[in-house]
Enzyme design. Sequence first.
Site: not given
Ligand code: DX5
Ligand code: ZN
Length: 218
Positions: A9, A34, A36, A38, A67, A69, A139, A146-147, A177-179, A200
């Site tokens: 991402s 990827h 993001d 927003m 993606h 959002m 999700m 992120g992170g 997606d996430g963590g 991250s």
């Molecule tokens: C969060 C995003 C993710 C994010 C993931 O809303 O959709 O794509 O960038 O970041 P990490 O991998 O650091 O959780």
């Molecule tokens: Zn994402």
Amino acid sequence: MGKALIAPSILSADFSAMGNAVKEIENCGADLVHCDVMDGVFVPNITFGIKMVKDIKPLTKLPLDVHLMIVEPERYLKQFIDAGADYLTVHYEACKRKVSDVLDEIRALGAKSAVSIKPDTPTEVLKDLIPHADMILLMSVYPGFGGQKFIENSIERLEEITKMIKESGLNVLLEIDGGVTEENAGKIIKAGANVLVAGSTVFKAQDKKATINNLKNA
Ligand code: DX5
Ligand code: ZN
């Protein structure tokens, strides 16, 4: 089980050097980019939009995994696809129109269709959408940043969705997606995910190539 596809991402990249970041992850073995998007309304953060997608498109051969959002994503499908989105993901919670119609429209506009659900949305809502989707994005954190830490019940949720996809007999990708980290990637893949977003984990790595490779083979 087979290798997972890795989608770093670019939310975790340095936005003032985005072109280099995209080229770097491609050279390090990423499978998708990827992106993001927003809007500060659907999620409490603002990133980038159509122009960023358009500007990075010519810099990479990798498919762009966009993606969205944003609220009412159906208003912007054509703009993002014209800008170069290969996969376009809308949130189930964000659409005003019937989600299956929105997914059909993404396909009709020439991109792969995907739908995402947030951590509190029941997986059952996906059942009727599977025939309209090329990919499901689960999700595993609350979207926006992120992170964050991986929410553990996402493993069961992945298993539920994996079962639904199997039962449908259709060829639908399952993206998480996430963590995602090198530590949890193994159990995520075991639960059926075949596309791993990693922000991250990839961008903080000293050796991005090794990290992407470890995620792929976890
Ligand atoms: C969060 C995003 C993710 C994010 C993931 O809303 O959709 O794509 O960038 O970041 P990490 O991998 O650091 O959780
Ligand atoms: Zn994402």
